[in-house]
Scaffold this active site. Structure first.
Site, PDB file in Angstrom:
ATOM      1  CD  GLN A 108     -51.606  49.751  76.739  1.00 37.61           C
ATOM      2  OE1 GLN A 108     -52.752  49.509  76.594  1.00 37.61           O
ATOM      3  NE2 GLN A 108     -51.033  49.746  75.242  1.00 37.61           N
TER       4      GLN A 108
ATOM      5  CE1 TYR B 140     -38.143  54.292  69.257  1.00 28.93           C
ATOM      6  CE2 TYR B 140     -39.788  53.324  67.935  1.00 28.93           C
ATOM      7  CZ  TYR B 140     -39.011  54.589  68.193  1.00 28.93           C
ATOM      8  OH  TYR B 140     -39.108  55.792  67.560  1.00 28.93           O
ATOM      9  CB  THR B 141     -44.665  50.197  71.001  1.00 30.78           C
ATOM     10  OG1 THR B 141     -44.807  51.341  72.222  1.00 30.78           O
ATOM     11  CG2 THR B 141     -44.307  48.981  71.978  1.00 30.78           C
TER      12      THR B 141
ATOM     13  CE1 TYR C  50     -43.196  47.556  67.854  1.00 30.06           C
ATOM     14  CE2 TYR C  50     -45.134  46.802  66.205  1.00 30.06           C
ATOM     15  CZ  TYR C  50     -44.606  46.866  67.396  1.00 30.06           C
ATOM     16  OH  TYR C  50     -45.311  46.141  68.456  1.00 30.06           O
TER      17      TYR C  50
ATOM     18  CE  LYS D 262     -41.960  43.498  69.595  1.00 28.29           C
ATOM     19  NZ  LYS D 262     -41.543  43.490  71.254  1.00 28.29           N
TER      20      LYS D 262
END
Length: 292
Positions: A11, A61-62, A125, A129
């Protein structure tokens, strides 16, 4: 200005392509098919070869739930990849902007999260991050900054808006979590925020952590209702959206209950503002429904 964007099909990368070109910049996007950011040598070669004026890391990596069973993959991209880009940026004296997330916090309390608040990610996740932020800081590159954001949506890729439109087309009733609160944020608005920050980062007058998001916090339930209200303009049905608790919708990864970010530090930058996410939502819904 020439931008080198790590990430190509996500996105934010696509939004940076759009907004960068609209502002007259040259934008080069590198995706996984070109290189893995976990490969430090490949990253350094790409930076040296493209010789950009600014680097943006939009690769991540989401997959929040999948990360619980794939921690190595999440850390390879979100920690090692970020470190590799920061090291290459420092080596070639190039300003660097990295995008992070509200998931670095545990979501407790009810006041917006400041940049200097203690972190406490709940899942892999968020931990990966946060490790990326720390790896970037350890690289010691002064002309760099991290922009944390939340609840990203756009006409591109997988996101909450696309999911709600798909489900709402087939189901007369939906159940959506109403006790998680955050700032919906259009990917194109994030791209504009990064481009606004760029000259300040290049000059060394903006560095470290910044928060950015849509101007009006809401819940996932409230966001869903806003999405369906936009769909009415296209003759779409409006399902009944029932509010539920997080405990009624268990997921492999825990979600923060309070994801609202305090954006005061970003707003102190010249020309900065927090966009109303609703016009961005209208444009995203228009684009998604036009695709069929």
């Amino acid at each position: 200005m020439k931008l080198l964007v790590f990430g190509r099909g996500g996105q934010l990368a696509l939004a940076l392509r759009d907004q960068g070109a609209a502002q007259g910049h040259e934008v080069v996007c590198l995706g996984r098919e070109s290189l893995s950011i976990a490969d430090g040598g490949a990253v350094a070669a790409a930076v040296r070869g493209h010789a950009p004026d600014l680097i943006v890391n939009a690769a991540a990596y989401t997959a929040v739930d999948k990360a619980e069973s794939e921690p190595e993959e999440a850390f390879a991209v979100n920690e090692a990849g970020t470190r590799n880009i920061a090291v290459a940026a420092r080596a070639d004296d190039i300003p660097f902007l990295h995008v992070s997330t509200d998931y670095v916090f545990d979501g407790s309390g009810d006041r917006p999260w400041r940049e200097d608040d203690p972190t406490g990610p709940l899942g892999i996740y968020g931990k990966s991050k946060l490790a990326g932020e720390q790896a970037m800081a350890s690289a010691g590159w002064g002309r760099s900054a991290v922009l944390r954001t939340s609840w990203v949506f756009s006409p591109y890729g997988a996101n909450f808006v696309r999911t709600m439109l798909r489900l709402g087309a087939d189901r007369p009733e939906l159940r959506v979590v109403a006790d998680q609160r955050g700032r919906p944020t259009g990917a194109h608005d994030i791209a504009d925020a990064l481009l606004l920050m760029a000259p300040h980062v290049a000059a060394g007058t903006a560095q470290g952590l910044y928060h950015f998001g849509g101007a009006a916090p809401t819940t996932w339930h409230g966001f869903a209702q806003a999405i369906f209200a936009e769909g009415v303009r296209h003759g779409r049905p409006v399902p009944t959206v029932h509010p539920i608790a997080t405990t009624d919708y268990p997921t492999p990864a825990a979600r923060p209950g309070n994801s609202v970010l305090d954006c005061s530090r970003f707003l102190a930058l010249p020309g900065a503002r927090l966009p109303d996410w609703r016009p961005s939502l209208a444009r995203a819904v228009d684009a998604l429904l036009a695709m069929g």
